[in-house]
Design a protein around this motif. Structure first.
Motif, PDB file in Angstrom:
ATOM      1  N   THR A   1       0.627  -4.047 -15.950  1.00 30.15           N
ATOM      2  CA  THR A   1       0.347  -4.906 -17.206  1.00 30.15           C
ATOM      3  C   THR A   1      -0.630  -6.475 -16.660  1.00 30.15           C
ATOM      4  OG1 THR A   1       2.038  -3.915 -18.611  1.00 30.15           O
ATOM      5  CG2 THR A   1       0.989  -5.753 -19.786  1.00 30.15           C
ATOM      6  N   LEU A   2      -1.463  -6.524 -17.069  1.00 32.85           N
ATOM      7  CA  LEU A   2      -2.221  -8.230 -17.005  1.00 32.85           C
ATOM      8  C   LEU A   2      -2.302  -8.775 -18.158  1.00 32.85           C
ATOM      9  CD1 LEU A   2      -3.939 -10.242 -15.532  1.00 32.85           C
ATOM     10  CD2 LEU A   2      -5.588  -8.968 -16.570  1.00 32.85           C
TER      11      LEU A   2
ATOM     12  N   PRO B   1       0.175  -8.865  -3.732  1.00 34.16           N
ATOM     13  CA  PRO B   1      -0.659  -8.099  -4.265  1.00 34.16           C
ATOM     14  C   PRO B   1      -1.407  -8.591  -5.930  1.00 34.16           C
ATOM     15  CG  PRO B   1       1.391  -7.320  -4.732  1.00 34.16           C
ATOM     16  CD  PRO B   1       1.564  -8.352  -3.481  1.00 34.16           C
ATOM     17  N   PHE B   2      -0.980 -10.212  -6.062  1.00 36.41           N
ATOM     18  CA  PHE B   2      -0.810 -10.253  -7.531  1.00 36.41           C
ATOM     19  C   PHE B   2      -2.657 -10.383  -8.135  1.00 36.41           C
ATOM     20  CE2 PHE B   2      -1.993 -13.921 -10.181  1.00 36.41           C
ATOM     21  CZ  PHE B   2      -0.639 -14.366 -11.631  1.00 36.41           C
ATOM     22  N   SER B   3      -3.573 -10.758  -6.673  1.00 36.66           N
ATOM     23  CA  SER B   3      -4.889 -11.567  -7.127  1.00 36.66           C
ATOM     24  C   SER B   3      -5.322  -9.466  -7.122  1.00 36.66           C
ATOM     25  CB  SER B   3      -5.349 -11.996  -5.934  1.00 36.66           C
ATOM     26  OG  SER B   3      -5.433 -11.531  -4.916  1.00 36.66           O
ATOM     27  N   GLU B   4      -5.502  -9.016  -6.253  1.00 38.80           N
ATOM     28  CA  GLU B   4      -5.466  -7.449  -6.471  1.00 38.80           C
ATOM     29  C   GLU B   4      -5.782  -6.951  -7.401  1.00 38.80           C
ATOM     30  OE1 GLU B   4      -6.361  -2.851  -3.997  1.00 38.80           O
ATOM     31  OE2 GLU B   4      -5.060  -4.963  -3.417  1.00 38.80           O
ATOM     32  N   ALA B   5      -4.254  -7.131  -7.916  1.00 40.76           N
ATOM     33  CA  ALA B   5      -3.899  -6.430  -9.112  1.00 40.76           C
ATOM     34  C   ALA B   5      -4.567  -6.753 -10.667  1.00 40.76           C
ATOM     35  CB  ALA B   5      -2.220  -5.958 -10.263  1.00 40.76           C
ATOM     36  N   VAL B   6      -4.791  -8.214 -10.737  1.00 36.54           N
ATOM     37  CA  VAL B   6      -5.808  -8.779 -11.464  1.00 36.54           C
ATOM     38  C   VAL B   6      -7.401  -8.239 -11.717  1.00 36.54           C
ATOM     39  CG1 VAL B   6      -6.762 -11.056 -11.943  1.00 36.54           C
ATOM     40  CG2 VAL B   6      -3.980 -11.196 -11.387  1.00 36.54           C
ATOM     41  N   ARG B   7      -7.890  -8.160 -10.493  1.00 29.59           N
ATOM     42  CA  ARG B   7      -8.959  -7.374 -10.257  1.00 29.59           C
ATOM     43  C   ARG B   7      -9.378  -6.394 -10.632  1.00 29.59           C
ATOM     44  NH1 ARG B   7      -8.595 -10.743  -5.113  1.00 29.59           N
ATOM     45  NH2 ARG B   7      -8.304  -9.127  -3.869  1.00 29.59           N
ATOM     46  N   GLU B   8      -7.928  -5.588 -10.477  1.00 27.47           N
ATOM     47  CA  GLU B   8      -8.393  -3.938 -10.698  1.00 27.47           C
ATOM     48  C   GLU B   8      -7.687  -4.120 -12.490  1.00 27.47           C
ATOM     49  OE1 GLU B   8      -9.245  -1.230  -9.713  1.00 27.47           O
ATOM     50  OE2 GLU B   8      -9.552  -2.940  -7.543  1.00 27.47           O
ATOM     51  N   MET B   9      -7.473  -4.934 -13.038  1.00 26.44           N
ATOM     52  CA  MET B   9      -6.777  -4.573 -14.154  1.00 26.44           C
ATOM     53  C   MET B   9      -7.183  -5.808 -14.853  1.00 26.44           C
ATOM     54  SD  MET B   9      -4.042  -2.997 -14.930  1.00 26.44           S
ATOM     55  CE  MET B   9      -3.320  -3.431 -16.629  1.00 26.44           C
ATOM     56  N   ILE B  10      -9.010  -6.552 -14.578  1.00 24.64           N
ATOM     57  CA  ILE B  10      -9.280  -6.508 -15.528  1.00 24.64           C
ATOM     58  C   ILE B  10     -10.699  -5.649 -15.531  1.00 24.64           C
ATOM     59  CG2 ILE B  10     -11.180  -8.272 -13.999  1.00 24.64           C
ATOM     60  CD1 ILE B  10      -9.720  -9.791 -16.527  1.00 24.64           C
ATOM     61  N   LYS B  11     -10.511  -4.835 -14.909  1.00 21.38           N
ATOM     62  CA  LYS B  11     -11.899  -3.848 -15.406  1.00 21.38           C
ATOM     63  C   LYS B  11     -11.679  -2.965 -16.326  1.00 21.38           C
ATOM     64  CE  LYS B  11     -12.621  -3.993  -9.839  1.00 21.38           C
ATOM     65  NZ  LYS B  11     -12.970  -3.822  -8.617  1.00 21.38           N
TER      66      LYS B  11
ATOM     67  N   LEU C   1      -0.637 -26.326 -22.474  1.00 19.95           N
ATOM     68  CA  LEU C   1      -1.155 -25.329 -21.584  1.00 19.95           C
ATOM     69  C   LEU C   1      -2.700 -25.268 -21.459  1.00 19.95           C
ATOM     70  CD1 LEU C   1      -0.013 -22.613 -19.826  1.00 19.95           C
ATOM     71  CD2 LEU C   1      -0.295 -21.236 -22.949  1.00 19.95           C
ATOM     72  N   ARG C   2      -2.865 -24.720 -20.608  1.00 19.73           N
ATOM     73  CA  ARG C   2      -4.182 -24.310 -20.358  1.00 19.73           C
ATOM     74  C   ARG C   2      -4.442 -22.753 -20.267  1.00 19.73           C
ATOM     75  NH1 ARG C   2      -7.748 -29.247 -17.881  1.00 19.73           N
ATOM     76  NH2 ARG C   2      -7.395 -30.903 -18.876  1.00 19.73           N
ATOM     77  N   THR C   3      -3.739 -22.774 -19.139  1.00 19.19           N
ATOM     78  CA  THR C   3      -4.144 -20.903 -19.230  1.00 19.19           C
ATOM     79  C   THR C   3      -2.652 -20.605 -18.623  1.00 19.19           C
ATOM     80  OG1 THR C   3      -6.348 -21.360 -18.269  1.00 19.19           O
ATOM     81  CG2 THR C   3      -5.788 -18.841 -17.934  1.00 19.19           C
ATOM     82  N   CYS C   4      -2.544 -19.190 -19.042  1.00 21.21           N
ATOM     83  CA  CYS C   4      -1.560 -18.660 -17.457  1.00 21.21           C
ATOM     84  C   CYS C   4      -1.693 -17.741 -17.799  1.00 21.21           C
ATOM     85  CB  CYS C   4      -0.300 -18.462 -18.503  1.00 21.21           C
ATOM     86  SG  CYS C   4       1.529 -17.776 -18.433  1.00 21.21           S
ATOM     87  N   ILE C   5      -2.042 -16.527 -16.246  1.00 25.18           N
ATOM     88  CA  ILE C   5      -1.526 -15.140 -16.117  1.00 25.18           C
ATOM     89  C   ILE C   5      -0.971 -14.690 -15.730  1.00 25.18           C
ATOM     90  CG2 ILE C   5      -2.874 -14.101 -14.335  1.00 25.18           C
ATOM     91  CD1 ILE C   5      -4.998 -15.807 -14.414  1.00 25.18           C
ATOM     92  N   ILE C   6      -0.071 -13.690 -16.365  1.00 25.63           N
ATOM     93  CA  ILE C   6       0.729 -12.905 -16.062  1.00 25.63           C
ATOM     94  C   ILE C   6       0.709 -11.087 -15.140  1.00 25.63           C
ATOM     95  CG2 ILE C   6       3.353 -11.998 -16.945  1.00 25.63           C
ATOM     96  CD1 ILE C   6       2.611 -13.778 -18.927  1.00 25.63           C
ATOM     97  N   VAL C   7       1.162 -10.783 -14.021  1.00 23.98           N
ATOM     98  CA  VAL C   7       1.154  -9.190 -13.901  1.00 23.98           C
ATOM     99  C   VAL C   7       2.492  -8.511 -14.084  1.00 23.98           C
ATOM    100  CG1 VAL C   7       0.743  -8.063 -11.705  1.00 23.98           C
ATOM    101  CG2 VAL C   7      -1.076 -10.083 -12.567  1.00 23.98           C
ATOM    102  N   GLY C   8       2.851  -7.739 -14.714  1.00 24.88           N
ATOM    103  CA  GLY C   8       3.974  -7.002 -14.568  1.00 24.88           C
ATOM    104  C   GLY C   8       4.117  -5.580 -14.036  1.00 24.88           C
TER     105      GLY C   8
END
Length: 353
Positions: free
Chosen positions: A305-306, A331-341, A158-165
Motif C-alpha cells: 500500500t502507498l 525498499p521504501f523508495s523502490e516501493a513508491v516508484r513501483e506503486m505510483i505506476k 503538514l505539507r506532505t506525508c508518504i506512507i508505505v505499508g
C-alpha cells in the motif's frame, strides 16, 4: 602551531597541532551530542571550539514508565475509531481524537530545554533527533502491518506525508527470484484491478491516522524546542526519526522560518495537554497491490500500500515519483516508484483532528 605543554600527554598534544578548522570538521563528523559533551571537559581549547559545531545528533533516551498510559491510549483510540468510523464518522472521530489529560511524552527531552546543553550550540545548522524504540515498533505490528514506514514534510502545518505499508514483507529467495519476478509481471494487470474490501480499507485508514499522529507529535516536539531555544537562528535542517527507522519528520530552512513565524511562545507553553499539533483536513490518495515484487531490494510485499497525504488547501494529489520525500532508501523508495505506476487508486478526504 602546536600548543603542547609539559602537563599534557602526547595524545592530546597531537590534537593541539591541528588547526581549529580541522578540529571543527572532526567535531561535525562526530556530531553526537553525548560525545561532544564529553569533549567539553577534555581541554580549554576543546571547550572553546565545541560550541561552534554546526551538525548535532541527539539520541533521545526514554523516560522510566510506571504505566503504559500514552501507548495504550493511542491503541485504544484507533480500535474505537474504526469500530465506529463508518457508522458515525464525524462525531466519533472528533470525540476520540482528543488527548487525555494524563498523556505525557514517553521520552526525555531535557537536553533540548532552554537550560539544557543544546543552548551552547548557537551556530547549529543541522539537528537530527532520534526518538527511542518505545512506541515506534508498535505502530505497525499492533495494526496488522509487518512493514510500515512514513516520511512527512512540515512547515507551520503538514505539507506532505508518504506512507508505505504491507501486511507481509519477506526476503525473496535469490535462486528463484528472477523467475518469480518475470512470472508475476504477467499478473500485474490483474492485480491492479483487485478491489480492497471494507476490512482491508479500514486497516489502511488505521495506518494513515497512526502515522499522522506520530508526525504531528514530532512537529509539536520541534515547536517546543524552537520556543525554548530562540538563540539558534542559523538552524537550516531538522530531522526527527526513531530508533526503529519507521518514521522520518523533516524540515528545511524555509519551513523552519515559517514555523518560527507561526510560534506563539505563550500559546505553546499552555498547549501541553494536547502534546501534538492538530492535523488539518487532508486529501488522501491510496494505491494497493495484493503482491509487489521489489527486485532491486530483493523483497516481496503482500498487501502493498502507498498512501500520499496533502492538506486540502493544496488541492488534489498528482502522481509524482520525484517527490523529494521519496529519497534513495530501499525498499521504501523502490516501493513508491513501483506503486505510483498503478493506474487504479482510492481518493478520500479526512477531517481535521
Amino acid at each position: 602551531m602546536c600548543y603542547k605543554t609539559h602537563e599534557e600527554d602526547d595524545d592530546l598534544a597531537y590534537f593541539d597541532c591541528l588547526p581549529d578548522a580541522l578540529l571543527l570538521l572532526i567535531f561535525n563528523k562526530l556530531h553526537d551530542l553525548k560525545s561532544l559533551t564529553y569533549c567539553l571537559s577534555v581541554s580549554k581549547r576543546f571547550r572553546s571550539l565545541v560550541p561552534f559545531t554546526d551538525t548535532i545528533f541527539i539520541s533521545i533516551p526514554p523516560l522510566p514508565k510506571p504505566s503504559n498510559t500514552a501507548a495504550s491510549y493511542i491503541n485504544n483510540t484507533l480500535r474505537q475509531v474504526f469500530h465506529n468510523l463508518f457508522l458515525k464518522p464525524v462525531r466519533c472521530f472528533h470525540r476520540l481524537m482528543a488527548s487525555p489529560k494524563s498523556t505525557t511524552m514517553s521520552f526525555d527531552i531535557s537536553c533540548c530545554h532552554s537550560n539544557g546543553v543544546l543552548r551552547i550550540f548557537k551556530e547549529m545548522k543541522s539537528l537530527h533527533l532520534e526518538l527511542p524504540l518505545h512506541g515506534a515498533g508498535e505502530l505497525g505490528s499492533s495494526n496488522g502491518a509487518t512493514f510500515l514506514q512514513w516520511k512527512a514534510d512540515f512547515g507551520s502545518n503538514l505539507r506532505t506525508c508518504i506512507i508505505v505499508g504491507a501486511t507481509s514483507f519477506q526476503k525473496c529467495n535469490t535462486f528463484s527470484s528472477s523467475a518469480i519476478f518475470s512470472q508475476r509481471k504477467e499478473d500485474r494487470v490483474f492485480m491492479e484491478e483487485t478491489v480492497l474490501n471494507d476490512d482491508e480499507l479500514k486497516l489502511r485508514v488505521i495506518w494513515t491516522i497512526s502515522c499522522l499522529i506520530a508526525a504531528s507529535t514530532r512537529q509539536y516536539l520541534l515547536k517546543q524546542i524552537l520556543a525554548d531555544n530562540p538563540n539558534i537562528p542559523m538552524l537550516e535542517r531538522v530531522v526527527i526519526s526513531d530508533a526503529n527507522k519507521q518514521g522520518m519528520f523533516s524540515m528545511g530552512k524555509e519551513e523552519l522560518a515559517e514555523m518560527r513565524n507561526s510560534i506563539d511562545t505563550k500559546q505553546e507553553a499552555s498547549s501541553s495537554s494536547m502534546e501534538r499539533s492538530p492535523v488539518p483536513e487532508v486529501n488522501v490518495k491510496l494505491w494497493y497491490l495484493p503482491m509487489l515484487d521489489l527486485p532491486d531490494s530483493g523483497y516481496v510485499m503482500k498487501g502493498a500500500t502507498l498512501i500520499l497525504i496533502r492538506p486540502v488547501v493544496d488541492g488534489m494529489i498528482e502522481n509524482n515519483s520525484d517527490d523529494p520525500l521519496v529519497g534513495d532508501e530501499k525498499p521504501f523508495s523502490e516501493a513508491v516508484r513501483e506503486m505510483i505506476k498503478v493506474k487504479k487508486s482510492y481518493l478520500m478526504t479526512m477531517s481535521s483532528f
